[in-house]
Design a protein around this motif. Structure first.
Motif, short mmCIF file in Angstrom:
data_model
loop_
_atom_site.label_atom_id
_atom_site.label_comp_id
_atom_site.label_asym_id
_atom_site.label_seq_id
_atom_site.Cartn_x
_atom_site.Cartn_y
_atom_site.Cartn_z
N HIS A 1 0.81 -1.24 0.00
CA HIS A 1 0.00 0.00 0.00
C HIS A 1 0.83 1.28 0.00
O HIS A 1 0.27 2.35 -0.23
N LEU A 2 2.09 1.22 0.29
CA LEU A 2 2.90 2.44 0.34
C LEU A 2 3.91 2.44 -0.79
O LEU A 2 4.64 1.45 -1.00
N GLN A 3 3.93 3.58 -1.51
CA GLN A 3 4.87 3.73 -2.62
C GLN A 3 6.27 3.98 -2.08
O GLN A 3 6.46 4.70 -1.11
N MET A 4 7.24 3.41 -2.73
CA MET A 4 8.63 3.59 -2.34
C MET A 4 9.07 4.99 -2.68
O MET A 4 8.90 5.47 -3.80
N LEU A 5 9.67 5.69 -1.70
CA LEU A 5 10.13 7.06 -1.90
C LEU A 5 11.59 7.07 -2.30
O LEU A 5 12.34 6.12 -1.98
N PRO A 6 12.07 8.11 -2.99
CA PRO A 6 13.48 8.19 -3.38
C PRO A 6 14.38 8.16 -2.15
O PRO A 6 14.18 8.91 -1.20
N ASP A 7 15.39 7.28 -2.20
CA ASP A 7 16.37 7.13 -1.11
C ASP A 7 15.69 6.89 0.23
O ASP A 7 16.14 7.36 1.28
N GLU A 8 14.61 6.13 0.20
CA GLU A 8 13.88 5.87 1.45
C GLU A 8 14.63 4.84 2.29
O GLU A 8 15.05 3.79 1.81
N ARG A 9 14.75 5.19 3.58
CA ARG A 9 15.39 4.28 4.52
C ARG A 9 14.71 4.43 5.88
O ARG A 9 14.25 5.52 6.23
N GLU A 10 14.73 3.31 6.65
CA GLU A 10 14.24 3.35 8.01
C GLU A 10 15.34 2.82 8.93
O GLU A 10 16.04 1.84 8.61
N TYR A 11 15.47 3.44 10.08
CA TYR A 11 16.51 3.06 11.04
C TYR A 11 15.88 2.92 12.42
O TYR A 11 14.93 3.65 12.78
N ILE A 12 16.45 1.98 13.18
CA ILE A 12 16.08 1.83 14.58
C ILE A 12 17.27 2.30 15.41
O ILE A 12 18.39 1.76 15.27
N VAL A 13 17.04 3.27 16.23
CA VAL A 13 18.09 3.86 17.05
C VAL A 13 17.82 3.54 18.51
O VAL A 13 16.69 3.74 18.99
N ARG A 14 18.84 3.04 19.20
CA ARG A 14 18.68 2.66 20.61
C ARG A 14 19.49 3.62 21.48
O ARG A 14 20.51 4.17 21.06
N TYR A 15 19.02 3.67 22.69
CA TYR A 15 19.69 4.53 23.68
C TYR A 15 20.71 3.70 24.45
O TYR A 15 20.41 2.62 24.98
N ASP A 16 21.97 4.21 24.49
CA ASP A 16 23.05 3.53 25.21
C ASP A 16 23.15 4.16 26.59
O ASP A 16 23.57 5.31 26.74
N SER A 17 22.76 3.40 27.59
CA SER A 17 22.78 3.94 28.95
C SER A 17 24.19 4.15 29.46
O SER A 17 24.40 4.93 30.40
N THR A 18 25.14 3.46 28.88
CA THR A 18 26.53 3.61 29.33
C THR A 18 27.08 4.98 28.91
O THR A 18 27.62 5.74 29.73
N THR A 19 26.94 5.27 27.64
CA THR A 19 27.44 6.57 27.13
C THR A 19 26.40 7.67 27.22
O THR A 19 26.70 8.84 26.98
N ARG A 20 25.16 7.22 27.54
CA ARG A 20 24.03 8.17 27.63
C ARG A 20 23.84 8.95 26.31
O ARG A 20 23.63 10.14 26.29
N ALA B 1 12.76 7.55 9.91
CA ALA B 1 12.54 7.35 8.47
C ALA B 1 13.07 8.55 7.72
O ALA B 1 12.86 9.70 8.14
N THR B 2 13.76 8.31 6.60
CA THR B 2 14.31 9.40 5.80
C THR B 2 14.09 9.11 4.33
O THR B 2 14.07 7.94 3.90
N ALA B 3 13.91 10.17 3.54
CA ALA B 3 13.76 10.05 2.09
C ALA B 3 13.99 11.43 1.47
O ALA B 3 13.99 12.46 2.16
N ARG B 4 14.20 11.39 0.16
CA ARG B 4 14.41 12.64 -0.56
C ARG B 4 13.15 12.98 -1.35
O ARG B 4 12.63 12.15 -2.10
N ASP B 5 12.67 14.21 -1.19
CA ASP B 5 11.41 14.64 -1.84
C ASP B 5 11.75 15.23 -3.21
O ASP B 5 11.74 16.45 -3.40
N ASP B 6 12.04 14.36 -4.18
CA ASP B 6 12.36 14.84 -5.53
C ASP B 6 11.17 15.51 -6.19
O ASP B 6 11.30 16.54 -6.85
N GLU B 7 10.02 14.92 -6.01
CA GLU B 7 8.81 15.48 -6.63
C GLU B 7 8.51 16.88 -6.07
O GLU B 7 8.18 17.81 -6.81
N GLY B 8 8.65 17.03 -4.75
CA GLY B 8 8.41 18.34 -4.14
C GLY B 8 9.43 19.37 -4.61
O GLY B 8 9.08 20.54 -4.85
N ALA B 9 10.70 18.93 -4.76
CA ALA B 9 11.73 19.86 -5.23
C ALA B 9 11.44 20.34 -6.64
O ALA B 9 11.60 21.53 -6.96
#
Length: 456
Positions: free
Chosen positions: A69-88, A136-144
């Protein structure tokens, strides 16, 4: 710079500035809307990625739903970022451009966004997993592309709009200035010998018509002034030549031979009489010229008109010891200031004295009544006599210099007193009205509007 060019320049500058401001508003509003729409799309993707990560058993179904159901966006990527309690710190090695402030904002409010040109980043988290953030990150080529197209379109609109307004402004400026150009052309055709011509553009109710009407009024006054000057020169020459001719003729006759003592006395008396006429005429002309030249330099003073009339009465008593001059106050307010007039005292005395003197002289010393009345805003002086009167034909010329009525030739005069009085009274914002019938007397009414005098 010509007025036409100034109008065009102002017209173009105002329009161009308006178009630029409107274009900037449209562009900023559009780019904000485009960014907001793209952020919404990224938020959905980041939420799906976080949901798939947290619910491992359902991750395949979530990913399948996303791909369907979702169209792929230019340079689309998803990342999971965790919190490191040691380095805070949040560990997002794949996202070095995102600052710790961005992650802190996501942790605090559950959502944050950031963009680098048209590359957008959205971060979300879930309350059940406070140490995990989905980005989530992507480049909005169409908007540009759309924003660049909009920018180009707006720039063209400003340029072509300014060019169009320039052409339209020249056309409108030409139409606006045309009446002024017509006035200039007509004025250039008017000379001292053609002061009877008038501007044909003095019709309508706009400012141009008002300007033409004002100029026509000025031409009327100039025309009258030139005619009066021409009449003055011819009449003054005649009036001055008459006593001079009599003096020279009497002198030639006297010197043509030996005369007796009585004859010499008679001749000298005749010369003196003509010299006195000449002196009176020159004095009157000097008084008239002084009114014309000194009018703007004289200061107005408050003068009580009833006292001024008593002063005139004393002067008349010296000239005509057996006069029948009567002064009467009528409808005068109790306020003593009601009889005070701002005027030049010597001039006002001269004007009223001339009118009263004429009333006595042309009524053969019959009864003359001077009535003084006043209101809050107006002061009126009425001089009535039972003299020879003025015919309807002569009434049109009574204020012309050197004019004398057809029935006044038996009386000594030069036709200067009444024009002089009229000029003085008009200089003080007043007016003279004359009512008269032959052999039934004359009434001269002098009215002053005190409010107009204060403004002078």
């Amino acid at each position: 710079m010509r007025i036409r060019n100034k109008i065009v320049l102002i017209f173009v500058v105002v329009t161009a500035v308006t178009l630029v401001m409107l274009s900037v508003f449209i562009y900023l509003f559009s780019i904000r809307h485009a960014h907001r729409y793209f952020y919404t799309r990224l938020k959905v993707r980041a939420s799906i990625a976080l949901h798939g990560y947290l619910e491992e058993g359902q991750s395949e179904g979530v990913l399948e739903l996303r791909e369907r159901h979702l169209q792929m966006l230019p340079d689309e990527r998803e990342y999971i970022v965790r919190y490191d309690s040691t380095t805070r710190q949040w560990k997002g090695n794949a996202l070095p451009m995102l600052s710790q402030t961005f992650y802190a904002g996501v942790q605090e409010s559950g959502y944050a966004e950031w963009d680098n040109d048209f590359v957008h980043y959205v971060g979300v988290n879930d309350a059940t997993a406070p140490g995990v953030i989905s980005v989530a990150t992507a480049r909005d080529d169409e908007g540009a592309v759309q924003m660049q197209s909009l920018l180009n379109l707006l720039m063209l609109a400003v340029v072509f709009g300014s060019v169009f307004v320039f052409g339209l402004g020249r056309l409108l400026a030409a139409q606006i200035i045309k009446p002024v150009s017509d006035i200039i052309e007509e004025v250039n055709r008017i000379s001292a010998s053609s002061l009877d011509k008038r501007l044909s553009t003095a019709k309508g109710e706009d400012e141009i018509a008002a300007l033409a009407q004002t100029f026509n009024s000025m031409l009327d006054r100039l025309h009258v002034a030139f005619q009066l000057q021409s009449n003055f020169i011819s009449n003054a020459s005649h009036e001055l030549r008459t006593p001079l001719t009599a003096i020279l003729g009497e002198s030639d006759v006297t010197l043509s031979g030996e005369r007796s003592c009585d004859e010499y006395k008679k001749s000298i008396q005749a010369i003196r009489t003509e010299a006195e006429k000449l002196n009176d005429l020159v004095t009157s002309l000097l008084q008239l010229s002084q009114v014309g030249f000194d009018g703007k330099r004289q200061m107005l003073e408050p003068v009580s008109v009833d006292l001024l009339l008593m002063k005139i009465k004393n002067e008349i008593n010296k000239r005509f010891p057996n006069n029948h001059l009567h002064i009467e106050l009528k409808d005068v307010p109790e306020n003593p200031d009601a009889l005070v007039l701002m005027c030049i005292p010597t001039w006002m005395e001269l004007a009223l004295l001339n009118i009263v003197n004429n009333a006595i002289k042309y009524s053969d010393n019959k009864d003359v009544l001077v009535t003084l009345s006043a209101t809050e805003h107006e002061l009126s002086i009425r001089i009535s006599d039972l003299g020879i009167g003025i015919s309807e034909t002569d009434m049109k010329h009574v204020f012309e210099l050197f004019f004398r009525g057809s029935n006044s030739q038996a009386y000594v005069g030069h036709g200067i007193g009444l024009p002089l009085a009229d000029k003085i009274i008009r200089l003080h914002g007043g007016r003279i009205d004359i009512l008269s019938r032959p052999n039934q007397g004359t009434t001269v009414v002098v009215n002053f509007n005190r409010n107009q005098i204060r403004k002078r």
